[in-house]
Design a protein around this motif. Structure first.
Motif, PDB file in Angstrom:
ATOM      1  N   GLN A  55      -5.761  -5.316 -14.503  1.00 48.55           N
ATOM      2  CA  GLN A  55      -5.399  -4.629 -13.233  1.00 48.55           C
ATOM      3  C   GLN A  55      -5.413  -5.631 -11.773  1.00 48.55           C
ATOM      4  O   GLN A  55      -6.363  -6.427 -11.882  1.00 48.55           O
ATOM      5  CB  GLN A  55      -6.366  -3.460 -13.043  1.00 48.55           C
ATOM      6  CG  GLN A  55      -5.837  -2.544 -11.606  1.00 48.55           C
ATOM      7  CD  GLN A  55      -6.920  -1.607 -11.419  1.00 48.55           C
ATOM      8  OE1 GLN A  55      -8.217  -2.066 -11.117  1.00 48.55           O
ATOM      9  NE2 GLN A  55      -6.472  -0.378 -11.001  1.00 48.55           N
ATOM     10  N   PRO A  56      -4.283  -5.693 -11.174  1.00 47.74           N
ATOM     11  CA  PRO A  56      -4.056  -6.525  -9.689  1.00 47.74           C
ATOM     12  C   PRO A  56      -5.262  -6.051  -9.049  1.00 47.74           C
ATOM     13  O   PRO A  56      -5.950  -5.085  -9.117  1.00 47.74           O
ATOM     14  CB  PRO A  56      -2.847  -6.212  -9.470  1.00 47.74           C
ATOM     15  CG  PRO A  56      -2.001  -5.565 -10.669  1.00 47.74           C
ATOM     16  CD  PRO A  56      -3.167  -4.963 -11.375  1.00 47.74           C
ATOM     17  N   PRO A  57      -5.743  -7.005  -8.189  1.00 51.20           N
ATOM     18  CA  PRO A  57      -6.957  -6.608  -7.344  1.00 51.20           C
ATOM     19  C   PRO A  57      -6.299  -5.344  -6.279  1.00 51.20           C
ATOM     20  O   PRO A  57      -5.237  -4.993  -6.028  1.00 51.20           O
ATOM     21  CB  PRO A  57      -6.704  -8.003  -6.343  1.00 51.20           C
ATOM     22  CG  PRO A  57      -6.058  -8.823  -7.135  1.00 51.20           C
ATOM     23  CD  PRO A  57      -4.987  -8.232  -7.961  1.00 51.20           C
ATOM     24  N   GLN A  58      -7.212  -4.610  -6.115  1.00 50.47           N
ATOM     25  CA  GLN A  58      -7.154  -3.598  -5.134  1.00 50.47           C
ATOM     26  C   GLN A  58      -7.645  -3.763  -3.614  1.00 50.47           C
ATOM     27  O   GLN A  58      -8.875  -3.645  -3.592  1.00 50.47           O
ATOM     28  CB  GLN A  58      -8.061  -2.373  -5.856  1.00 50.47           C
ATOM     29  CG  GLN A  58      -7.440  -2.006  -7.280  1.00 50.47           C
ATOM     30  CD  GLN A  58      -6.176  -1.577  -7.309  1.00 50.47           C
ATOM     31  OE1 GLN A  58      -5.541  -0.757  -6.708  1.00 50.47           O
ATOM     32  NE2 GLN A  58      -5.300  -2.522  -8.074  1.00 50.47           N
ATOM     33  N   LEU A  59      -6.831  -4.111  -2.834  1.00 46.89           N
ATOM     34  CA  LEU A  59      -7.163  -4.506  -1.303  1.00 46.89           C
ATOM     35  C   LEU A  59      -6.199  -3.454  -0.626  1.00 46.89           C
ATOM     36  O   LEU A  59      -5.334  -3.312  -0.701  1.00 46.89           O
ATOM     37  CB  LEU A  59      -7.082  -5.841  -0.999  1.00 46.89           C
ATOM     38  CG  LEU A  59      -8.076  -6.894  -1.765  1.00 46.89           C
ATOM     39  CD1 LEU A  59      -7.503  -7.375  -3.250  1.00 46.89           C
ATOM     40  CD2 LEU A  59      -8.232  -7.785  -0.943  1.00 46.89           C
ATOM     41  N   THR A  60      -6.938  -3.143   0.828  1.00 42.85           N
ATOM     42  CA  THR A  60      -6.231  -2.326   1.678  1.00 42.85           C
ATOM     43  C   THR A  60      -5.660  -3.366   2.767  1.00 42.85           C
ATOM     44  O   THR A  60      -5.986  -4.494   2.936  1.00 42.85           O
ATOM     45  CB  THR A  60      -7.022  -1.477   2.208  1.00 42.85           C
ATOM     46  OG1 THR A  60      -8.142  -1.960   3.104  1.00 42.85           O
ATOM     47  CG2 THR A  60      -7.703  -0.453   1.223  1.00 42.85           C
ATOM     48  N   VAL A  61      -4.940  -2.943   3.537  1.00 41.89           N
ATOM     49  CA  VAL A  61      -4.194  -3.660   4.609  1.00 41.89           C
ATOM     50  C   VAL A  61      -5.323  -4.071   5.643  1.00 41.89           C
ATOM     51  O   VAL A  61      -5.465  -5.204   5.995  1.00 41.89           O
ATOM     52  CB  VAL A  61      -3.447  -2.801   5.389  1.00 41.89           C
ATOM     53  CG1 VAL A  61      -2.985  -3.275   6.728  1.00 41.89           C
ATOM     54  CG2 VAL A  61      -1.936  -2.673   4.853  1.00 41.89           C
ATOM     55  N   ALA A  62      -6.453  -3.181   5.848  1.00 44.15           N
ATOM     56  CA  ALA A  62      -7.512  -3.671   6.442  1.00 44.15           C
ATOM     57  C   ALA A  62      -8.444  -4.853   5.850  1.00 44.15           C
ATOM     58  O   ALA A  62      -8.987  -5.762   6.532  1.00 44.15           O
ATOM     59  CB  ALA A  62      -8.475  -2.431   6.820  1.00 44.15           C
ATOM     60  N   THR A  80       5.452  -5.527  -2.790  1.00 45.69           N
ATOM     61  CA  THR A  80       5.173  -5.278  -4.220  1.00 45.69           C
ATOM     62  C   THR A  80       4.822  -6.686  -4.811  1.00 45.69           C
ATOM     63  O   THR A  80       5.008  -7.662  -4.168  1.00 45.69           O
ATOM     64  CB  THR A  80       6.427  -4.572  -4.460  1.00 45.69           C
ATOM     65  OG1 THR A  80       7.644  -5.606  -4.194  1.00 45.69           O
ATOM     66  CG2 THR A  80       7.088  -3.342  -3.774  1.00 45.69           C
ATOM     67  N   GLY A  81       4.348  -6.277  -5.866  1.00 49.81           N
ATOM     68  CA  GLY A  81       3.819  -7.410  -6.837  1.00 49.81           C
ATOM     69  C   GLY A  81       3.659  -6.946  -8.297  1.00 49.81           C
ATOM     70  O   GLY A  81       3.404  -5.771  -8.607  1.00 49.81           O
ATOM     71  N   GLU A  82       3.585  -7.902  -9.104  1.00 49.15           N
ATOM     72  CA  GLU A  82       3.276  -7.610 -10.698  1.00 49.15           C
ATOM     73  C   GLU A  82       1.906  -8.017 -10.895  1.00 49.15           C
ATOM     74  O   GLU A  82       1.347  -6.999 -11.591  1.00 49.15           O
ATOM     75  CB  GLU A  82       4.219  -8.149 -11.556  1.00 49.15           C
ATOM     76  CG  GLU A  82       4.262  -7.632 -13.011  1.00 49.15           C
ATOM     77  CD  GLU A  82       5.374  -8.187 -13.888  1.00 49.15           C
ATOM     78  OE1 GLU A  82       5.521  -7.872 -14.983  1.00 49.15           O
ATOM     79  OE2 GLU A  82       6.273  -8.882 -13.373  1.00 49.15           O
ATOM     80  N   ARG A  83       1.418  -8.941 -10.582  1.00 50.96           N
ATOM     81  CA  ARG A  83       0.141  -9.353 -11.440  1.00 50.96           C
ATOM     82  C   ARG A  83      -0.979  -9.703 -10.062  1.00 50.96           C
ATOM     83  O   ARG A  83      -2.004  -9.231 -10.137  1.00 50.96           O
ATOM     84  CB  ARG A  83       0.320 -10.797 -11.854  1.00 50.96           C
ATOM     85  CG  ARG A  83       0.939 -10.723 -13.060  1.00 50.96           C
ATOM     86  CD  ARG A  83       1.251 -11.954 -13.877  1.00 50.96           C
ATOM     87  NE  ARG A  83       1.879 -12.932 -13.005  1.00 50.96           N
ATOM     88  CZ  ARG A  83       2.248 -14.111 -13.184  1.00 50.96           C
ATOM     89  NH1 ARG A  83       2.322 -14.540 -14.572  1.00 50.96           N
ATOM     90  NH2 ARG A  83       3.074 -14.803 -12.307  1.00 50.96           N
ATOM     91  N   SER A 123       8.769   0.873 -11.523  1.00 48.33           N
ATOM     92  CA  SER A 123      10.054   0.464 -10.812  1.00 48.33           C
ATOM     93  C   SER A 123      10.057  -0.910 -10.576  1.00 48.33           C
ATOM     94  O   SER A 123      11.016  -1.548 -10.730  1.00 48.33           O
ATOM     95  CB  SER A 123      10.093   1.362  -9.475  1.00 48.33           C
ATOM     96  OG  SER A 123      11.038   1.015  -8.813  1.00 48.33           O
ATOM     97  N   TYR A 124       9.012  -1.591 -10.075  1.00 52.72           N
ATOM     98  CA  TYR A 124       8.960  -3.046  -9.871  1.00 52.72           C
ATOM     99  C   TYR A 124       9.054  -3.969 -11.145  1.00 52.72           C
ATOM    100  O   TYR A 124       9.717  -4.734 -11.226  1.00 52.72           O
ATOM    101  CB  TYR A 124       7.755  -3.254  -9.267  1.00 52.72           C
ATOM    102  CG  TYR A 124       7.605  -4.810  -8.667  1.00 52.72           C
ATOM    103  CD1 TYR A 124       8.284  -5.288  -7.601  1.00 52.72           C
ATOM    104  CD2 TYR A 124       6.948  -5.698  -9.381  1.00 52.72           C
ATOM    105  CE1 TYR A 124       8.233  -6.549  -7.309  1.00 52.72           C
ATOM    106  CE2 TYR A 124       7.071  -7.002  -9.425  1.00 52.72           C
ATOM    107  CZ  TYR A 124       7.548  -7.655  -8.215  1.00 52.72           C
ATOM    108  OH  TYR A 124       7.641  -9.119  -7.808  1.00 52.72           O
ATOM    109  N   ILE A 125       8.184  -3.155 -12.167  1.00 49.71           N
ATOM    110  CA  ILE A 125       8.250  -4.252 -13.484  1.00 49.71           C
ATOM    111  C   ILE A 125       9.539  -4.022 -14.072  1.00 49.71           C
ATOM    112  O   ILE A 125      10.037  -5.027 -14.764  1.00 49.71           O
ATOM    113  CB  ILE A 125       7.099  -3.539 -14.493  1.00 49.71           C
ATOM    114  CG1 ILE A 125       5.744  -3.600 -13.996  1.00 49.71           C
ATOM    115  CG2 ILE A 125       7.435  -4.047 -15.818  1.00 49.71           C
ATOM    116  CD1 ILE A 125       4.984  -2.818 -14.482  1.00 49.71           C
TER     117      ILE A 125
END
Length: 348
Positions: A10-17, A37-40, A311-313
């Motif tokens: 799973q990609p890193p889970q970060l917010t805008v903050a 958007t990003g895949e990895r 959608s992105y993948i």
């Protein structure tokens, strides 16, 4: 079947903050974050009050620090040795370094980087033309010329998006639900393993961009024939040089009476600036097929596992299937001749 751990983690889970806090703490800059958007990886465009823009990249935790460093070193090499090529440049932290180990909220370790952000229109949104495709070929040739002689300890890492590794995806073919499509891919893979793969070890190899697709090259929004930037060096790898142009050309296959012509225009311009050898020209058709096969297999496999990012993948999946269908309508010799219609004979 080798599976890249970055495709299953799973990609890193970060917010805008979170991104804004990291920019302030690590880079000493007050920046406004906008999630991309990003895949990895997790990516943010970071805007400064003076109009400057940056790309904050939080790597996938499964990506080794050595491979992250490979990507950074490639960009720094191009900054120093090919200043006329418009590619992202790494930005130093307040401590004067390009890469910072960080710990995510879930406890996983990863690497933080910031690059310059390059604006422009992705080719996928532009008006396509012969002039644009020729400029793409020349731009890619200049990039590969600039990377000649570059070396890094992690450059020969395993990467499934490398056309020289297409055979490692054989086990995914059975997951294709449509029987006709499954049979088509199996036929292409069988030829690749028996005929193409044995030839690759004898061909020129170097570090290549390896993902010169319709979203990773930016053109001027007004003058769509003008290439203004090459982005996303996340798939750089040491591989066959001809695999670079084959990968790029796979995204140029068109429709109409001569679906190979668009790819041929790009290949011809590349070959004019960075001549390919006869042995390389001999396999370019097969490596284009390999890239299309890799695309459909990896994207469908990943989309099933990450439906929230489907959608992105899957953004290049339909294009790849269309390309495979076109290629299947020609004999190998006829298809190869069409692809090389703007190339003189190769160097010996």
């Amino acid at each position: 079947m080798l599976i890249d751990p970055t495709l299953t983690t799973q990609p890193p889970q970060l917010t805008v903050a979170d991104a804004e806090s990291l920019a302030q703490r690590i880079y000493g800059q007050d920046l406004k974050a906008h999630e991309l958007t990003g895949e990895r990886d997790r990516n943010f465009r970071m805007d400064a009050v003076d109009g400057s823009q940056y790309l904050l990249k939080v790597s996938n935790p499964a990506e080794s620090p050595e491979i992250v460093n490979l990507q950074t070193c490639v960009l720094d090499h191009l900054r120093r040795n090919a200043p006329t090529l418009n590619v992202p440049h790494p930005v130093k932290t307040v401590d004067g370094i390009y890469e910072t180990p960080i710990e995510l909220a879930d406890g996983r370790a990863t690497t933080l980087r910031m690059l310059t952000f390059l604006p422009g229109m992705p080719i996928s949104s532009s008006v396509r033309s012969t002039t644009q495709r020729q400029e793409l070929g020349r731009c890619l040739a200049r990039l590969d010329l600039a990377l000649q002689g570059f070396s890094h300890p992690a450059a020969q890492h395993d990467l499934l998006w490398n056309v020289a590794s297409a055979h490692r995806l054989n086990g995914m073919i059975e997951k294709i639900s449509d029987p006709e499509r499954r049979a088509l891919v199996q036929e292409f893979m069988t030829h690749y393993e028996a005929t193409t793969l044995p030839k690759l070890a004898s061909l020129r190899a170097q570090v290549i961009h390896n993902d010169f697709n319709l979203g990773n090259v930016l053109v001027d929004p007004v003058q769509n024939d003008e290439v203004i930037a090459v982005i996303d060096f996340g798939d750089v790898v040491y591989g066959p040089l001809v695999g670079e142009i084959a990968t790029a050309a796979a995204y140029q296959l068109g429709n109409g009476d001569d679906p190979m012509r668009s790819a041929a225009e790009m290949i011809g311009a590349y070959h004019e600036l960075l001549p390919l050898g006869n042995a390389e020209l001999e396999v370019i058709f097969d490596l284009i097929v390999a890239r299309l096969v890799v695309t459909v297999l990896i994207t469908e496999w990943r989309a099933e596992r990450y439906p929230e990012n489907r959608s992105y993948i899957m953004r290049n999946n339909d294009l790849a299937w269309t390309g495979l269908t076109h290629i299947a309508s020609f004999s190998r010799n006829e298809g190869s001749q069409k692809l090389l219609q703007f190339c003189s004979s190769g160097v010996q």
